[in-house]
Design an enzyme around this catalytic site. Structure first.
Site, short mmCIF file in Angstrom:
data_model
loop_
_atom_site.label_atom_id
_atom_site.label_comp_id
_atom_site.label_asym_id
_atom_site.label_seq_id
_atom_site.Cartn_x
_atom_site.Cartn_y
_atom_site.Cartn_z
N SER A 125 0.56 -1.55 0.11
CA SER A 125 -0.14 0.07 -0.04
C SER A 125 0.58 1.34 -0.30
CB SER A 125 -1.05 0.01 1.37
OG SER A 125 -1.88 -1.27 1.38
N1 SAM Z 1 0.06 -5.06 4.31
C1 SAM Z 1 0.32 -5.51 3.42
C2 SAM Z 1 1.42 -4.72 2.72
O1 SAM Z 1 2.47 -4.32 4.30
O2 SAM Z 1 2.74 -5.27 1.91
C3 SAM Z 1 -0.34 -4.79 1.85
C4 SAM Z 1 -1.30 -6.43 1.48
S1 SAM Z 1 -2.04 -6.10 -0.16
C5 SAM Z 1 -2.71 -4.90 -0.25
C6 SAM Z 1 -3.37 -7.31 0.05
C7 SAM Z 1 -2.91 -8.88 0.44
O3 SAM Z 1 -4.29 -9.47 0.84
C8 SAM Z 1 -2.58 -9.11 -0.58
O4 SAM Z 1 -0.70 -10.02 -0.37
C9 SAM Z 1 -3.13 -10.50 -0.52
O5 SAM Z 1 -2.97 -11.67 -1.47
C10 SAM Z 1 -3.72 -10.32 0.65
N2 SAM Z 1 -4.86 -11.03 0.74
C11 SAM Z 1 -6.22 -11.67 0.27
N3 SAM Z 1 -7.40 -12.12 0.80
C12 SAM Z 1 -7.16 -12.78 1.62
C13 SAM Z 1 -7.23 -13.73 2.63
N4 SAM Z 1 -8.33 -14.06 2.20
N5 SAM Z 1 -6.34 -14.10 3.71
C14 SAM Z 1 -5.18 -13.68 4.12
N6 SAM Z 1 -5.23 -12.88 2.40
C15 SAM Z 1 -5.44 -12.51 1.77
#
Ligand code: SAM
Length: 212
Positions: A61
């Site tokens: 993000s």
């Molecule tokens: N917090 C992260 C960082 O600091 O880089 C950014 C996260 S990114 C915007 C959103 C993440 O959520 C992605 O890597 C995606 O694969 C993950 N995601 C989506 N659905 C999910 C789920 N049900 N459980 C765990 N992770 C999930």
């Protein structure tokens, strides 16, 4: 490249000047080296004012959004935090710097593995596992805080159950294209309260209580 200077400019222009003034939060963003959380080819953009790709169609993000979510999470020293969506591990590293014990779940195994190696090498207090975080991580519950870093259609009942009474959650709630960054407070075992912070745009949360 002088990453220290770029990081200082990021803190001053993107975070401090937009009203996030809490010294400990600013210190965390000065200390955690964001360029380590992106690929070699994206390092030169690591301190820019936008999200970046981290592979597997996912993103790290925008720095300001990470700071805003951190501010609204109001995390305290030694608190237990569940992070939904480890991604690059950057948000988890910031929370660990603030003294939290972080339990972070990532749906994409390759990203979970990469983030775990990096966070371990930086000696962050973060446990990472691959899986569907819409189900929470009941083995470590209850949590003082929950931070959801993907767009969620609703608040998963598992998160409400695993959050302590008086605990808070920061979550982008809404459709897959646009959401409202929302603070959810657990008032009692059966009651939550919601407060909208601002509009935001996250990649979708996929899973049992997310998007299909
Ligand atoms: N917090 C992260 C960082 O600091 O880089 C950014 C996260 S990114 C915007 C959103 C993440 O959520 C992605 O890597 C995606 O694969 C993950 N995601 C989506 N659905 C999910 C789920 N049900 N459980 C765990 N992770 C999930």
């Amino acid at each position: 490249m002088d990453f220290d200077a770029l990081r200082e400019r990021m803190v001053s222009e993107q975070i401090l000047q937009r009203g996030i003034e809490e010294p400990k939060i600013l210190e965390a963003f000065r200390a955690v080296e964001r360029h380590l959380f992106v690929s070699e080819q994206n390092r030169k953009f690591a301190y820019e004012d936008y999200p970046l790709p981290i592979g597997e169609n996912q993103t790290i993000s925008q720095p300001y959004i990470v700071a805003l979510m951190t501010q609204h999470l109001e995390v305290g020293e030694s608190q237990k935090v569940l992070e939904v969506g480890t991604g690059s591990g950057y948000q988890a590293a910031i929370l660990s710097y603030l003294g939290a014990s972080v339990y972070s779940i990532e749906r994409v195994p390759a990203l979970a593995q990469k983030a775990k190696l990096l966070l371990d090498s930086l000696k962050c207090k973060v446990e990472v596992k691959a899986g569907d975080s819409t189900l929470g991580w009941p083995q470590n519950a209850p949590y003082d805080r929950i931070i959801v870093t993907a767009a969620s259609p609703a608040v998963s009942p598992c998160w409400i159950e695993q959050l302590k009474v008086e605990g808070r959650m920061v979550i982008p709630l809404g459709g897959p294209l646009q959401q409202e960054l929302t603070v959810v407070k657990k008032i009692s075992v059966s009651k939550i309260d919601k407060e909208v912070v601002c509009a935001c745009m996250f990649v979708p949360l996929l899973g049992e209580y997310g998007y299909k």
